[in-house]
Write a protein that holds these residues in place. Structure first.
Motif, PDB file in Angstrom:
ATOM      1  N   ALA A  24     130.910   2.210 -57.025  1.00 41.91           N
ATOM      2  CA  ALA A  24     130.524   1.302 -56.511  1.00 41.91           C
ATOM      3  C   ALA A  24     130.914   0.797 -55.204  1.00 41.91           C
ATOM      4  O   ALA A  24     132.177   0.973 -55.135  1.00 41.91           O
ATOM      5  N   ASN A  25     130.106   0.213 -54.269  1.00 42.92           N
ATOM      6  CA  ASN A  25     130.656  -0.464 -52.884  1.00 42.92           C
ATOM      7  C   ASN A  25     131.263   0.356 -51.989  1.00 42.92           C
ATOM      8  O   ASN A  25     132.109   0.183 -51.273  1.00 42.92           O
ATOM      9  N   PRO A  32     120.226  -4.089 -52.057  1.00 37.14           N
ATOM     10  CA  PRO A  32     119.993  -5.432 -52.561  1.00 37.14           C
ATOM     11  C   PRO A  32     120.472  -5.545 -53.844  1.00 37.14           C
ATOM     12  O   PRO A  32     121.036  -4.771 -54.571  1.00 37.14           O
ATOM     13  N   LEU A  33     121.067  -6.915 -54.019  1.00 39.00           N
ATOM     14  CA  LEU A  33     121.863  -7.216 -55.236  1.00 39.00           C
ATOM     15  C   LEU A  33     121.233  -6.836 -56.549  1.00 39.00           C
ATOM     16  O   LEU A  33     121.770  -6.370 -57.438  1.00 39.00           O
ATOM     17  N   THR A 419     113.337   3.412 -59.160  1.00 38.96           N
ATOM     18  CA  THR A 419     114.195   2.139 -58.956  1.00 38.96           C
ATOM     19  C   THR A 419     114.273   1.755 -57.623  1.00 38.96           C
ATOM     20  O   THR A 419     113.941   0.430 -57.290  1.00 38.96           O
ATOM     21  N   GLU A 420     114.156   2.438 -56.492  1.00 38.35           N
ATOM     22  CA  GLU A 420     114.058   1.898 -55.230  1.00 38.35           C
ATOM     23  C   GLU A 420     112.812   1.020 -54.888  1.00 38.35           C
ATOM     24  O   GLU A 420     112.714   0.058 -54.365  1.00 38.35           O
ATOM     25  N   GLY A 425     113.278  -3.797 -52.851  1.00 40.47           N
ATOM     26  CA  GLY A 425     112.600  -4.963 -52.005  1.00 40.47           C
ATOM     27  C   GLY A 425     112.431  -6.045 -52.558  1.00 40.47           C
ATOM     28  O   GLY A 425     113.340  -6.570 -53.412  1.00 40.47           O
ATOM     29  N   THR A 426     111.269  -6.536 -52.474  1.00 39.10           N
ATOM     30  CA  THR A 426     110.852  -8.027 -53.344  1.00 39.10           C
ATOM     31  C   THR A 426     109.991  -7.624 -54.485  1.00 39.10           C
ATOM     32  O   THR A 426     109.541  -8.504 -55.062  1.00 39.10           O
TER      33      THR A 426
END
Length: 433
Positions: A24-25, A32-33, A419-420, A425-426
């Motif tokens: 991760a990171n 997005p979180l 997943t994307e 997004g929203t």
């Protein structure tokens, strides 16, 4: 250098919980979180909010708020793991087992397909990446029109889903892989050994046939995704995968993400040139690496060494099996074919290491059974060709996975895209359905 041998995809998947990249990171473009937390939960199988705080360096309040949203929208759920019944240790604290988070696996389903020269394979998976069913159908090893290839893929889909009493409308995303130059972003296939003409907007043709969002990619990229999501690459940030089958392909992971090139058709290792005016490749050019290493290249020489005409053999693989058996018996002509192919492979691998400096180079594909291709002498020659300096030499691993590994990589392609779309997004579950 002796290559490090590892197990098949099934054992790799069983040894590690969850699916997807574990690191991760490190991605250059942050997600997005919502997606970051979901990906973390899926990668670890089960996790706690406290684990997320420690691993991701985020505040407990942020993680609690976002995971509550993911639970409300049906992406994650809470679960508890009771202590073992036979423990003699007294409970401490308030006596409550820790609350863990896991993916709602049954919320969505995806299918991954590998379209091959002689056989098409497919895998049905849930949203947690767990394999539910698999299927395969034979195909004729000749170039086809895009329409025929799409029809064969639809027949494979029907066979796969009928075994589970499901229909295509029950599927949320499909990943498809094939050999050739595949423009992932556009779905165009400018050239493929499987097609009798360029496949314009081929992914759109698949999508029209299925009625489900469909994503197309090069088959070497699928194998790389399989390593990144289900195999030995889950905890590696930078590695290369070299495939040896009917052709020679390559995939590259940088910063824990698949790298495709500016137009999505890069890393065609099999069509890098290793000999001017050399052997004729199936792409029509001369001197390509795969013209010396791939199935059809070895079969071409095997027919001469074994005094058989290639057209009389039912399959190039049958010739290769005979050639390998002869090499095992000490037939010098057979041995010389594998030695020559091994030297060209060493040259190609040296170029990969020199250009990309990967943490590890993974050799994979059905031809890994022919150990002459990665004998100690081949690996030593690869290192001798490579400018190393004071650094440790690049590691080479041999991953002898089963034939379904390609379709499993297409599952990763479909899961990543789904997943994307849902979390990148929203969009919420309700608006994305």
């Amino acid at each position: 250098m002796t290559p490090h041998l590892v197990g098949a995809i099934t054992s790799d998947a069983e040894e590690q919980a969850g699916c997807g990249p574990v690191l991760a990171n490190i991605a250059p473009t942050p997600r997005p979180l919502r997606q970051t937390l979901f990906d973390y939960a899926r990668a670890h199988g089960k996790t706690t909010r406290a684990d997320m705080v420690r691993a991701l360096g985020l505040s407990a309040a942020s993680i609690s708020a976002v995971t509550a949203e993911l639970i409300a929208e049906g992406f994650l759920r809470e679960t508890t793991t009771p202590p073992p019944l036979d423990t003699d240790q007294p409970r401490t604290g308030r006596g409550r087992p820790p609350v863990e988070l896991e993916v709602v696996a049954e919320a969505y389903h995806v299918v991954g397909m590998k379209l091959g020269d002689q056989r098409h394979t497919a895998v049905l998976s849930d949203f947690a990446g767990r394999r539910i069913a698999e299927a395969d159908v034979p195909t004729r090893p000749n170039r086809k029109s895009p329409a025929i290839l799409v029809a064969e893929a639809r027949a494979l889909m029907d066979k796969l889903l009928s075994s589970q009493g499901m229909q295509v409308r029950d599927i949320d995303s499909i990943g498809v892989g094939m050999a050739g130059m595949v423009e992932h972003a556009t779905g165009n296939v400018p050239w493929s050994p499987m097609l009798d003409s360029p496949g314009t907007a081929l992914s759109t043709q698949f999508q029209d046939a299925f009625g489900v969002p469909t994503y197309l990619d090069n088959d070497a990229n699928l194998l790389t995704l399989a390593e990144l999501w289900f195999g030995g690459g889950r905890r590696k940030s930078d590695f290369a995968v070299v495939t040896i089958e009917h052709g020679v392909g390559m995939g590259l992971v940088l910063f824990n993400q698949l790298y495709r090139g500016a137009r999505g058709v890069g890393l065609e290792l099999g069509h890098t040139k290793v000999q001017l005016d050399g052997a004729l490749c199936r792409c029509g050019k001369r001197g390509c690496l795969e013209a010396y290493v791939a199935d059809y290249a070895l079969a071409r020489e095997a027919a001469t060494a074994l005094d058989q005409h290639a057209s009389l053999s039912e399959s190039p693989l049958a010739l290769l099996e005979d050639l390998f058996a002869e090499a095992r018996r000490g037939n010098e002509a057979a041995l010389s074919i594998f030695r020559r192919a091994g030297r060209y492979l060493a040259l190609g691998l040296s170029n990969v290491v020199q250009m990309f400096d990967p943490e590890v180079v993974i050799l994979s594909g059905g031809r890994m059974q022919y150990d002459y291709l990665y004998a100690r002498e081949v690996m030593a020659e690869m290192q001798a060709m490579t400018l190393i300096g004071a650094r440790a030499p690049a590691r080479v691993e041999i991953h002898a996975w089963g034939d379904l590994v390609w379709a499993q990589g297409a599952v990763a392609l479909a899961l990543g895209a789904l997943t994307e779309n849902l979390l990148g997004g929203t969009a919420t579950r309700g608006s994305a359905a």
